[in-house]
Design a protein around this motif. Structure first.
Motif, PDB file in Angstrom:
ATOM      1  N   PHE A 126       0.724  -1.298  -0.008  1.00  0.00           N
ATOM      2  CA  PHE A 126       0.066  -0.085  -0.114  1.00  0.00           C
ATOM      3  C   PHE A 126       0.825   1.474  -0.002  1.00  0.00           C
ATOM      4  O   PHE A 126       0.309   2.402  -0.491  1.00  0.00           O
ATOM      5  N   LEU A 127       1.942   1.318   0.532  1.00  0.00           N
ATOM      6  CA  LEU A 127       2.813   2.507   0.708  1.00  0.00           C
ATOM      7  C   LEU A 127       4.234   2.753  -0.027  1.00  0.00           C
ATOM      8  O   LEU A 127       4.816   3.406   0.153  1.00  0.00           O
ATOM      9  N   SER A 128       4.507   1.405  -0.753  1.00  0.00           N
ATOM     10  CA  SER A 128       5.962   1.344  -1.217  1.00  0.00           C
ATOM     11  C   SER A 128       6.055   2.788  -2.085  1.00  0.00           C
ATOM     12  O   SER A 128       7.374   3.196  -2.354  1.00  0.00           O
ATOM     13  N   ASN A 129       5.274   3.365  -2.973  1.00  0.00           N
ATOM     14  CA  ASN A 129       5.360   4.549  -3.596  1.00  0.00           C
ATOM     15  C   ASN A 129       4.744   5.692  -3.130  1.00  0.00           C
ATOM     16  O   ASN A 129       4.689   6.864  -3.828  1.00  0.00           O
ATOM     17  N   LYS A 130       4.594   5.732  -1.757  1.00  0.00           N
ATOM     18  CA  LYS A 130       3.934   7.033  -1.168  1.00  0.00           C
ATOM     19  C   LYS A 130       4.861   8.136  -1.358  1.00  0.00           C
ATOM     20  O   LYS A 130       4.261   9.190  -1.640  1.00  0.00           O
ATOM     21  N   ILE A 131       6.268   8.144  -0.896  1.00  0.00           N
ATOM     22  CA  ILE A 131       7.130   9.095  -1.152  1.00  0.00           C
ATOM     23  C   ILE A 131       7.234   9.745  -2.150  1.00  0.00           C
ATOM     24  O   ILE A 131       7.563  10.890  -2.623  1.00  0.00           O
ATOM     25  N   GLY A 132       7.222   8.634  -3.242  1.00  0.00           N
ATOM     26  CA  GLY A 132       7.371   9.250  -4.656  1.00  0.00           C
ATOM     27  C   GLY A 132       6.134  10.161  -5.079  1.00  0.00           C
ATOM     28  O   GLY A 132       6.244  11.085  -5.788  1.00  0.00           O
ATOM     29  N   ILE A 133       4.978   9.730  -4.664  1.00  0.00           N
ATOM     30  CA  ILE A 133       3.854  10.510  -4.905  1.00  0.00           C
ATOM     31  C   ILE A 133       3.936  11.779  -4.293  1.00  0.00           C
ATOM     32  O   ILE A 133       3.671  12.866  -4.922  1.00  0.00           O
ATOM     33  N   VAL A 134       4.342  11.730  -2.779  1.00  0.00           N
ATOM     34  CA  VAL A 134       4.430  13.120  -2.200  1.00  0.00           C
ATOM     35  C   VAL A 134       5.517  14.117  -2.947  1.00  0.00           C
ATOM     36  O   VAL A 134       5.286  15.332  -3.093  1.00  0.00           O
ATOM     37  N   MET A 135       6.706  13.472  -3.356  1.00  0.00           N
ATOM     38  CA  MET A 135       7.646  14.263  -4.233  1.00  0.00           C
ATOM     39  C   MET A 135       7.164  14.719  -5.394  1.00  0.00           C
ATOM     40  O   MET A 135       7.156  15.999  -6.023  1.00  0.00           O
ATOM     41  N   ASN A 136       6.416  13.773  -6.190  1.00  0.00           N
ATOM     42  CA  ASN A 136       6.022  14.145  -7.446  1.00  0.00           C
ATOM     43  C   ASN A 136       4.684  15.254  -7.297  1.00  0.00           C
ATOM     44  O   ASN A 136       4.918  16.180  -8.286  1.00  0.00           O
ATOM     45  N   LYS A 137       4.199  15.454  -6.238  1.00  0.00           N
ATOM     46  CA  LYS A 137       2.815  16.449  -6.059  1.00  0.00           C
ATOM     47  C   LYS A 137       3.348  17.835  -5.766  1.00  0.00           C
ATOM     48  O   LYS A 137       2.924  18.702  -5.875  1.00  0.00           O
ATOM     49  N   ALA A 138       4.796  17.819  -4.946  1.00  0.00           N
ATOM     50  CA  ALA A 138       5.333  18.847  -4.473  1.00  0.00           C
ATOM     51  C   ALA A 138       5.772  19.968  -5.482  1.00  0.00           C
ATOM     52  O   ALA A 138       6.176  19.821  -6.617  1.00  0.00           O
ATOM     53  N   GLU A 139       5.580  21.236  -5.230  1.00  0.00           N
ATOM     54  CA  GLU A 139       6.177  22.462  -5.992  1.00  0.00           C
ATOM     55  C   GLU A 139       7.543  22.401  -6.001  1.00  0.00           C
ATOM     56  O   GLU A 139       8.264  22.612  -6.876  1.00  0.00           O
ATOM     57  N   ALA A 140       8.389  21.877  -4.964  1.00  0.00           N
ATOM     58  CA  ALA A 140       9.593  21.749  -4.857  1.00  0.00           C
ATOM     59  C   ALA A 140       9.998  20.580  -3.849  1.00  0.00           C
ATOM     60  O   ALA A 140       9.386  20.310  -2.837  1.00  0.00           O
ATOM     61  N   VAL A 141      11.085  20.007  -4.121  1.00  0.00           N
ATOM     62  CA  VAL A 141      11.810  18.883  -3.071  1.00  0.00           C
ATOM     63  C   VAL A 141      13.033  19.382  -2.760  1.00  0.00           C
ATOM     64  O   VAL A 141      13.944  19.640  -3.600  1.00  0.00           O
ATOM     65  N   VAL A 142      13.016  19.428  -1.707  1.00  0.00           N
ATOM     66  CA  VAL A 142      14.511  19.957  -0.989  1.00  0.00           C
ATOM     67  C   VAL A 142      15.140  18.642  -0.353  1.00  0.00           C
ATOM     68  O   VAL A 142      14.417  17.883   0.578  1.00  0.00           O
ATOM     69  N   ALA A 143      16.400  18.163  -0.801  1.00  0.00           N
ATOM     70  CA  ALA A 143      17.008  17.132  -0.536  1.00  0.00           C
ATOM     71  C   ALA A 143      18.331  17.156   0.217  1.00  0.00           C
ATOM     72  O   ALA A 143      19.218  18.001  -0.223  1.00  0.00           O
ATOM     73  N   GLY A 144      18.425  16.514   1.091  1.00  0.00           N
ATOM     74  CA  GLY A 144      19.816  16.405   2.028  1.00  0.00           C
ATOM     75  C   GLY A 144      21.085  16.182   1.305  1.00  0.00           C
ATOM     76  O   GLY A 144      22.386  16.662   1.604  1.00  0.00           O
ATOM     77  N   ASN A 145      20.894  15.130   0.421  1.00  0.00           N
ATOM     78  CA  ASN A 145      22.019  14.721  -0.592  1.00  0.00           C
ATOM     79  C   ASN A 145      21.622  14.175  -2.041  1.00  0.00           C
ATOM     80  O   ASN A 145      20.487  14.288  -2.284  1.00  0.00           O
ATOM     81  N   ASP A 146      22.695  13.892  -2.595  1.00  0.00           N
ATOM     82  CA  ASP A 146      22.448  13.269  -3.943  1.00  0.00           C
ATOM     83  C   ASP A 146      21.429  12.168  -3.986  1.00  0.00           C
ATOM     84  O   ASP A 146      20.742  12.053  -5.052  1.00  0.00           O
ATOM     85  N   TYR A 147      21.559  11.131  -2.996  1.00  0.00           N
ATOM     86  CA  TYR A 147      20.691   9.845  -2.982  1.00  0.00           C
ATOM     87  C   TYR A 147      19.356  10.309  -2.951  1.00  0.00           C
ATOM     88  O   TYR A 147      18.426   9.870  -3.885  1.00  0.00           O
ATOM     89  N   LEU A 148      18.993  11.245  -2.030  1.00  0.00           N
ATOM     90  CA  LEU A 148      17.565  11.551  -1.844  1.00  0.00           C
ATOM     91  C   LEU A 148      17.169  12.592  -2.934  1.00  0.00           C
ATOM     92  O   LEU A 148      16.041  12.299  -3.389  1.00  0.00           O
ATOM     93  N   ALA A 149      18.250  13.337  -3.591  1.00  0.00           N
ATOM     94  CA  ALA A 149      17.606  14.197  -4.847  1.00  0.00           C
ATOM     95  C   ALA A 149      17.490  13.317  -5.879  1.00  0.00           C
ATOM     96  O   ALA A 149      16.408  13.601  -6.688  1.00  0.00           O
ATOM     97  N   GLU A 150      18.057  12.125  -6.109  1.00  0.00           N
ATOM     98  CA  GLU A 150      17.883  11.287  -7.366  1.00  0.00           C
ATOM     99  C   GLU A 150      16.536  10.413  -7.051  1.00  0.00           C
ATOM    100  O   GLU A 150      15.773  10.294  -8.162  1.00  0.00           O
ATOM    101  N   LYS A 151      16.200  10.069  -5.762  1.00  0.00           N
ATOM    102  CA  LYS A 151      14.709   9.672  -5.862  1.00  0.00           C
ATOM    103  C   LYS A 151      13.777  10.792  -6.139  1.00  0.00           C
ATOM    104  O   LYS A 151      12.679  10.109  -6.770  1.00  0.00           O
ATOM    105  N   ALA A 152      13.868  11.958  -5.940  1.00  0.00           N
ATOM    106  CA  ALA A 152      12.878  12.929  -6.194  1.00  0.00           C
ATOM    107  C   ALA A 152      12.651  12.888  -7.671  1.00  0.00           C
ATOM    108  O   ALA A 152      11.759  13.207  -8.309  1.00  0.00           O
TER     109      ALA A 152
END
Length: 349
Positions: A126-152
């Motif tokens: 039910f939730l494996s893609n939850k954060i992907g959806i949150v990132m996709n709907k955001a106006e901007a994603v602020v990420a602490g490093n490259d790994y998190l940014a790549e997920k966005a």
């Protein structure tokens, strides 16, 4: 401009304090009116660190967050730390988007692995893609490093900004050269991450037979039986910089797993701000912050950990030269003063 920060924790929580709260005074100086509504309060976090969880406390926290969402139209910008409701579908982030309420979302951990790598089949389903959806709907994603940014980016985020987790440089003073018998190897962190330090206890056992070392642990406390001198130090925001200043070498061991790739090397930045040489695991952003042979070393296994720490112990000049290089790097790249313009630009665009 009025901005609502929906943080996960109060100022007591490191992620919220460093990614949000420490920027508030700078924003207010720029004329930004900041309101903040943490999901969880100090009492919840203190109970969590002591191993206690309250379903009732979570219920009231979620109810309070639900009520505060009715006020979002009063603000020009909404900033969400990670997600609105942990372990709940991205329903409310979708609703905000449907109502044309643009939000910015901030990450300093790979929390998406709480879902897509969960041991629970239901959570993964039910939730494996939850954060992907949150990132996709955001106006901007602020990420602490490259790994998190790549997920966005792979989630289709509209805008991705890399903002490292940084320090207020004026809270950290460079350690003066010491003349003392013992050499302090130090670590700072939360009880949940102390497990990484315990993995290299055999290294400390071996080093203690050759050198007058003492290990300081700031922020965690546990009954352990060891043969080397070990001191646990209570953490507080007011004393953390002074506690770190008592180290001679700062360490950041990690496991090399998907979750750890989201870590933002904040401990190393704190150590370097005090002019302290560092030894760290070669995982994710640690490899960006540590410049081997210049401001510290990277160690992958116990043999390397022993060799790297011993090299610093046996050559006091490295304590000075590594520490100086680390401090200079922090002043250039990892201060709230130097990175505030990124936060202001995101909010004001």
């Amino acid at each position: 401009m009025k901005v609502l920060y929906l943080t996960k924790y109060s100022r007591l929580g490191a992620s919220s304090r460093l990614r949000s709260f420490q920027y508030f005074p700078f924003l207010e100086e720029e004329g930004v009116e900041v309101a903040v509504s943490p999901l969880f309060n100090d009492a919840y976090l203190e109970a969590l660190y002591s191993g206690k969880k309250s379903v009732l406390a979570v219920f009231w926290a979620y109810l309070k967050r639900f009520v505060i969402l009715f006020s979002v139209f009063k603000y020009d910008k909404i900033v969400i730390e990670k997600e609105l409701f942990p372990y709940f579908p991205a329903l409310f982030e979708r609703i905000l988007t449907a109502l044309n309420v643009a939000y910015i979302v901030d990450y300093d951990d790979a929390i998406f692995h709480n879902y897509d790598l969960s041991s629970s089949k239901l959570i993964r389903y039910f939730l494996s893609n939850k954060i992907g959806i949150v990132m996709n709907k955001a106006e901007a994603v602020v990420a602490g490093n490259d790994y998190l940014a790549e997920k966005a980016r792979i989630s289709g985020a509209k805008k991705v900004v890399i903002l490292p987790t940084v320090i207020d440089i004026f809270r950290y003073n460079v350690v003066e050269k010491r003349d003392r018998d013992k050499i302090v190897i130090g670590w700072i962190g939360s009880p949940s991450t102390f497990k990484y330090v315990k993995n290299i206890f055999p290294v400390f056992e071996e080093l203690s037979r050759l050198y007058p070392i003492e290990v300081h642990i700031v922020g965690a406390m546990e009954n352990v039986s060891v043969s080397f001198p070990l001191q646990f130090i209570k953490w507080s925001e007011d004393t953390e910089a002074a506690s770190i200043a008592g180290f001679d070498i700062g360490i950041m061991p990690l496991e090399n797993s998907s979750w750890e790739k989201g870590k933002c090397a904040y401990k190393l930045i704190q150590y370097m701000a005090c002019g302290i040489p560092v030894v760290a695991s070669p995982v994710s952003m640690n490899t960006v912050v540590v410049q081997p042979g210049k401001n510290g070393f990277l160690a992958e296994n116990q043999k390397q950990w022993f060799k790297c720490i011993e090299e610093i112990l046996s050559d006091k000049r490295k304590c000075f030269t590594f520490g100086l290089a680390g401090r200079q790097l922090v002043e250039r790249e990892y201060t709230v003063q130097g990175n505030f313009s990124k936060v202001a630009a995101i909010l004001k665009k």
